[in-house]
Scaffold this active site. Structure first.
Site, PDB file in Angstrom:
ATOM      1  N   PHE A   1       0.863  -1.186   0.000  1.00 39.27           N
ATOM      2  CA  PHE A   1       0.000   0.000   0.000  1.00 39.27           C
ATOM      3  C   PHE A   1       0.894   1.228   0.000  1.00 39.27           C
ATOM      4  CE2 PHE A   1      -2.282   3.581   1.671  1.00 39.27           C
ATOM      5  CZ  PHE A   1      -3.426   3.543   0.901  1.00 39.27           C
TER       6      PHE A   1
ATOM      7  N   ASP B 157       9.393   2.893   1.858  1.00 40.41           N
ATOM      8  CA  ASP B 157       8.226   3.712   2.158  1.00 40.41           C
ATOM      9  C   ASP B 157       7.972   3.616   3.657  1.00 40.41           C
ATOM     10  OD1 ASP B 157       5.820   4.932   2.548  1.00 40.41           O
ATOM     11  OD2 ASP B 157       4.761   3.916   0.912  1.00 40.41           O
TER      12      ASP B 157
ATOM     13  N   LYS C 293       2.342  10.959   7.115  1.00 40.95           N
ATOM     14  CA  LYS C 293       1.516  10.701   8.288  1.00 40.95           C
ATOM     15  C   LYS C 293       2.006  11.466   9.526  1.00 40.95           C
ATOM     16  CE  LYS C 293      -1.069   6.784   6.755  1.00 40.95           C
ATOM     17  NZ  LYS C 293      -0.612   5.888   5.694  1.00 40.95           N
TER      18      LYS C 293
HETATM   19  C1  LIG Z   1      -0.816   5.966   4.246  1.00 36.66           C
HETATM   20  C2  LIG Z   1       0.286   5.483   3.395  1.00 36.66           C
HETATM   21  C3  LIG Z   1       0.575   6.092   2.161  1.00 36.66           C
HETATM   22  C4  LIG Z   1      -0.277   7.167   1.565  1.00 36.66           C
HETATM   23  O1  LIG Z   1      -0.361   8.303   2.347  1.00 36.66           O
HETATM   24  P1  LIG Z   1      -1.526   9.382   2.073  1.00 36.66           P
HETATM   25  O2  LIG Z   1      -1.153  10.537   2.942  1.00 36.66           O
HETATM   26  O3  LIG Z   1      -2.819   8.749   2.459  1.00 36.66           O
HETATM   27  O4  LIG Z   1      -1.479   9.708   0.616  1.00 36.66           O
HETATM   28  C5  LIG Z   1       1.674   5.629   1.468  1.00 36.66           C
HETATM   29  N1  LIG Z   1       2.435   4.629   1.940  1.00 36.66           N
HETATM   30  C6  LIG Z   1       2.180   4.024   3.105  1.00 36.66           C
HETATM   31  C7  LIG Z   1       3.084   2.937   3.584  1.00 36.66           C
HETATM   32  C8  LIG Z   1       1.092   4.411   3.876  1.00 36.66           C
HETATM   33  O5  LIG Z   1       0.809   3.785   5.011  1.00 36.66           O
END
Ligand SMILES: *Cc1c(COP(=O)(O)O)cnc(C)c1O
Length: 420
Positions: free
Chosen positions: A152, A237, A266
């Site tokens: 994700f 990520d 986040k």
């Molecule tokens: C939440 C998340 C995203 C996307 O972040 P948004 O601010 O919702 O666009 C990307 N990568 C990971 C691992 C995430 O948990």
């Protein structure tokens, strides 16, 4: 779906891209949220880790308030007095955990501020591709990036192109080419997918959305060895795993791995404003030139003020230490629930866990509803898995209260199932 099924008699003006739990929050402080009826709920989701420091952390709110009275937006057409300090302090926090540029002893990274997590991932993809063409010498238009199943990384058209979650992907094609999907946690498969066109391996150190999936211990160390040997960028990520959640500043530290590029988001916005960033090797981010990438809001003064205050909190090491200490309590409590056959599985690290309930007993959604009835906020991910990620500022007593309520909810669901 009919209007009735969606939201009762009154048609909602809101697009139906979420199915929230039936609670309407009016205010919140620390680990507690109060709904419009005055009922208090213990927040054990923390905005998917966007609220690592709890709701309205005093230092973060003070930084935001002070900045609101000075300047909030300039656009990058002009400079402002917090942009360089934010970049420098974030680079100092994260740099020691990143790979240095070739020929350099210590890491000296560059920071590129954006807003949402998806934008940071998009930025990392663009940087990796351009690095592939300009530095590695990949044939124009041929760059590939290796990604993992169950990933994700956000919701843009390019990012959902390499998702294997049908809910996130179906109906949004045509899909962006250039991604190779291999089983997450399988370093041999990553190695086999790499060829002369490969510019990066992009993965989450721990897969949050997938249910807090922790890969085998040798996975990230092997990714580091393989990517270094093949002149491929290792992009972590860390949008959900980073900034304290796992007990370390970056989750990659758990395995002593230093990636070339990380995406952060986040928690970087302190639960106040969206702030994301790409932090990476100087020689890699240097492929960007004025006009090649940008964002109207990226690095705005308010975002930098909050982001700086977040970096200051993390620089003390206290949130990371709290995640480790509370994580011991959380995982001991959850293992006891597995031992008592109330849960079928638990995974995770630090103050972060994915728990599986027997699908014959309840769906993840039903468990979350049972928790909500007991004043605990949590969210299911897929099927019968729920994710627990309380604020790192949660007290031990509150965490134990949450675990007690989880036990009570599970005991009740199991008894109901047994009663037929
Ligand atoms: C939440 C998340 C995203 C996307 O972040 P948004 O601010 O919702 O666009 C990307 N990568 C990971 C691992 C995430 O948990």
């Amino acid at each position: 779906m009919t209007h009735e099924a969606r939201g009762g008699a009154q048609a909602s003006a809101l697009a139906h891209n979420y199915a929230p739990l039936p609670v309407t929050i009016a205010s919140a402080e620390g680990s507690w949220a109060t709904d419009v009826t005055g009922r208090r709920h213990l927040d054990m989701l923390a905005g998917y880790s966007a609220l690592n420091f709890g709701h309205r952390h005093p230092a973060l709110v003070a930084a935001a308030h002070a900045q609101l009275d000075r300047v909030t937006l300039t656009s990058r057409a002009f400079g402002h007095d917090l942009l360089e300090p934010f970049a420098a302090r974030l680079a100092a926090l994260v740099g020691p955990h990143l790979s240095p540029s070739p020929g350099h002893a210590a890491s000296d990274p560059l920071v590129l501020p954006m807003n949402s997590g998806a934008e940071a991932v998009e930025t990392a993809i663009k940087v990796a591709r351009r690095w592939g063409y300009d530095v590695k010498g990949v044939a124009p238009g041929r760059a590939t990036i290796v990604v993992g199943t169950g990933n994700f990384h956000g919701r843009t058209t390019t990012i959902v192109s390499f998702s294997d979650d049908d809910d996130a992907r179906a109906g949004f094609g045509p899909y962006t080419p250039g991604f190779r999907l291999v089983p997450y946690g399988d370093a041999d498969a990553v190695e086999a997918a790499i060829d002369d066109t490969t510019v990066a391996v992009l993965m989450e150190p721990v897969q949050g959305e997938s249910g807090v999936v922790v890969p085998p211990d040798d996975f990230w160390p092997r990714l580091r060895t393989i990517t270094a040997a093949r002149d491929v960028l290792l992009v972590a990520d860390e949008i959900q795993s980073g900034l304290g959640r796992t007990g370390t500043t970056l989750a990659c530290e758990l395995w002593g791995v230093r990636p070339d590029v990380v995406t952060l988001g986040k928690a970087l916005g302190g639960g106040i404003v969206p702030v994301s960033a790409v932090v990476g090797r100087r020689d890699v981010l240097e492929v960007l030139t004025p006009g090649s990438h940008g964002s109207t809001f990226g690095g705005n003064p308010l975002a930098c003020a909050v982001g700086l205050a977040v970096v200051d909190l993390l620089a003390t090491g206290e949130p990371q230490a709290a995640a480790t200490e509370l994580g011991v309590v959380l995982h001991a409590g959850l293992r006891a629930l597995v031992d008592d056959a109330l849960l079928t599985g638990v995974r995770g690290v630090g103050l972060w866990a994915g728990v599986d309930v027997d699908p014959h007993v309840a769906t993840g959604r039903e468990l979350c509803e049972a928790l909500l009835a007991r004043g605990v906020l949590a969210k299911d991910t897929h099927g019968s898995t729920i994710r627990l990620a309380p604020p790192l500022t949660t007290s031990r007593a509150d965490l134990e209260l949450g675990l007690d309520r989880l036990r009570d909810a599970l005991t009740d669901l199991v008894a109901r199932r047994a009663a037929g």
